[in-house]
Write a protein that holds these residues in place. Structure first.
Motif, short mmCIF file in Angstrom:
data_model
loop_
_atom_site.label_atom_id
_atom_site.label_comp_id
_atom_site.label_asym_id
_atom_site.label_seq_id
_atom_site.Cartn_x
_atom_site.Cartn_y
_atom_site.Cartn_z
N ILE A 261 0.99 -1.30 0.01
CA ILE A 261 0.00 -0.02 -0.03
C ILE A 261 0.77 1.23 -0.08
N GLU A 262 0.59 2.11 -0.87
CA GLU A 262 1.28 3.26 -0.94
C GLU A 262 0.26 4.58 -1.13
N LEU A 263 0.93 5.86 -0.88
CA LEU A 263 0.10 6.84 -0.95
C LEU A 263 0.76 7.88 -1.65
N ALA A 264 0.34 8.71 -2.53
CA ALA A 264 0.77 9.68 -3.29
C ALA A 264 -0.35 10.77 -3.58
N HIS A 265 -0.03 12.21 -3.68
CA HIS A 265 -0.67 13.36 -4.25
C HIS A 265 -1.53 12.68 -5.38
N PRO A 266 -2.42 13.24 -5.72
CA PRO A 266 -3.21 13.07 -7.06
C PRO A 266 -2.30 13.49 -8.34
N ASP A 267 -1.40 14.62 -8.15
CA ASP A 267 -0.50 14.88 -9.39
C ASP A 267 0.71 13.74 -9.22
N GLY A 268 0.74 12.56 -8.20
CA GLY A 268 1.82 11.58 -8.24
C GLY A 268 3.11 11.97 -7.49
N SER A 269 2.91 13.14 -6.84
CA SER A 269 4.19 13.74 -6.02
C SER A 269 3.92 13.01 -4.55
N ALA A 270 5.14 13.19 -3.85
CA ALA A 270 5.16 12.90 -2.37
C ALA A 270 4.90 11.28 -2.26
N ARG A 271 5.23 10.39 -3.42
CA ARG A 271 4.90 9.08 -3.31
C ARG A 271 5.77 8.39 -2.28
N ARG A 272 4.94 7.61 -1.35
CA ARG A 272 5.61 6.65 -0.15
C ARG A 272 4.96 5.41 -0.06
N LYS A 273 5.94 4.41 0.24
CA LYS A 273 5.34 3.10 0.73
C LYS A 273 4.69 3.35 2.13
N VAL A 274 3.53 2.84 2.54
CA VAL A 274 2.96 3.03 3.69
C VAL A 274 3.17 1.56 4.48
N ILE A 275 2.93 0.28 3.82
CA ILE A 275 3.03 -0.89 4.48
C ILE A 275 3.04 -1.89 3.41
N GLU A 276 3.53 -3.04 3.70
CA GLU A 276 3.26 -4.49 2.98
C GLU A 276 3.05 -5.55 3.78
N GLY A 277 2.56 -6.67 3.28
CA GLY A 277 2.23 -7.84 3.88
C GLY A 277 0.77 -8.24 3.89
N ASP A 278 0.54 -8.99 4.78
CA ASP A 278 -1.11 -9.31 5.10
C ASP A 278 -1.74 -8.29 5.46
N VAL A 279 -1.82 -7.17 4.71
CA VAL A 279 -2.52 -6.05 4.92
C VAL A 279 -3.68 -5.45 4.06
N GLY A 280 -4.36 -4.64 4.32
CA GLY A 280 -5.52 -3.83 3.44
C GLY A 280 -6.21 -2.78 4.16
#
Length: 357
Positions: A261-280
């Protein structure tokens, strides 16, 4: 849609399967090297919290649909004789004030509860027909119907299913063919205005709307309903995208076959990974209050209880906070997160006012 169903939709919508409410993916623990989440009391010691028993003092069942703060909620209460269902305000001391009541034969008659200032708005479903109702929260205005001209309303279990703005109530409905109807009516009632757009849209923070509500790949465009401005949002192969005007959530499968799971601004900037694994994700809304991403992790205990580990990623400092190790029925509206702990025979709903963090 329940928190569990939304978790399933997020994970299974990654090309594995696209049906909401299907079975969950189980497997690996959290990715090695990820920092352990902080305890809630450590991260946010001054946050306002509360708890709501599942039964009223008279033995009737109570189900909250909206929290005004951590201790005050609005929801459906069964009458002691089981003959009626009441829409009530329940204060922190357990006191009740009735807003509306209907015969108990109508299952789940109150939905889409939304408040702004002293005004509460909800959808009432009786005999297969939906109506829009409102009432004053301080008792100054009794419950009354605003309109029955609601169309085929679309609910996505989002805090934006109904939006109060500019003296009106706004909502989305299914149109003919591949169309969405954006409908609105004055809080005082009157003629419903209808604007039609091609595609499957839902409302976001006003005046924005987001498309892709029924697409396996999720959103592609944000649109400002006031100005007509369209903003393309990040998209990639084997990625499901959901957006608010401030942040987009991108869910994909990593090289080990687990969720990323990643987050980014709608223009694609500031993209970063939030978490990985058995997550949702377990709520529909993305990065609530433009700061908090609500998540859940499946653990070994989850396979026994059916519950999940409830987490929040704080965008302000990139820290993950453990809200509950064993949560179910997770919901969010207007700054307050709530969830159940316990089992079906005995459970308590817990609340956290994220506006006080």
């Amino acid at each position: 849609m329940s928190g569990r169903a939304h978790f399933a939709r997020t994970v299974l919508g990654l090309g594995v399967a696209l049906a909401a409410g299907s079975a969950l993916l189980f497997g690996a623990p959290a990715q090695s090297g990820e920092p352990q989440p902080l305890a809630l009391t450590t991260a946010w010691p001054n946050a306002q919290r509360g708890s709501v028993p599942s039964k009223l003092p008279d033995g009737g069942e109570y189900s909250p649909g909206l929290f005004l703060d951590a201790r005050t909620s609005i929801g459906t209460a069964q009458s002691p004789d089981g003959k009626t269902l009441r829409l009530v305000i329940r204060d922190g001391d357990g006191g009740l004030r009735e807003l509306r009541k209907v015969a108990a034969e109508h299952r789940a008659p109150f939905a889409g509860l939304t408040a702004s200032g002293d005004t509460l708005v909800w959808v009432e479903s009786l005999r297969g027909r939906q109506q829009l109702w409102s009432a004053g929260l301080n008792g100054s205005r009794p419950a009354r119907m605003i309109t029955a001209d609601v169309g085929a309303m679309r609910f996505y279990d989002s805090q934006n299913d109904l939006v109060i703005a500019d003296g009106k109530v706004h909502w989305a409905a299914s149109g003919s063919g591949d169309q969405t109807e954006f409908r609105s009516v004055a809080l005082a009632g009157g003629t419903v205005t209808v604007r039609r757009e091609k595609g499957s849209w839902g409302l976001s923070a006003w005046p924005w709307a987001i498309d892709g509500q029924t697409s396996g790949r999720g959103a592609t465009t944000l649109r400002n309903l006031a100005t007509g401005q369209s903003v393309p949002v990040p998209a990639a192969r084997r990625t499901v995208t959901a957006c608010s005007p401030a942040w987009c959530q991108l869910v994909s499968i990593n090289e080990d076959g687990y969720s990323r799971i990643e987050l980014a601004h709608p223009d694609g900037s500031a993209r970063r990974k939030v978490i990985e694994g058995d997550v949702g994700t377990v709520i529909t809304d993305v990065a609530v209050l433009d700061r908090f991403q609500v998540l859940a992790r499946i653990t070994k205990q989850s396979e026994l209880t059916g519950n999940q580990q409830l987490l929040i990623y704080d965008l302000s400092n990139r820290r993950t906070v453990l809200i509950s190790p064993d949560a179910n029925n997770i919901s969010y509206r207007d700054g307050v997160l709530w969830w159940s702990t316990g089992d079906q025979s005995s459970f308590v709903r817990n609340s956290l006012d994220l506006r006080t963090v």
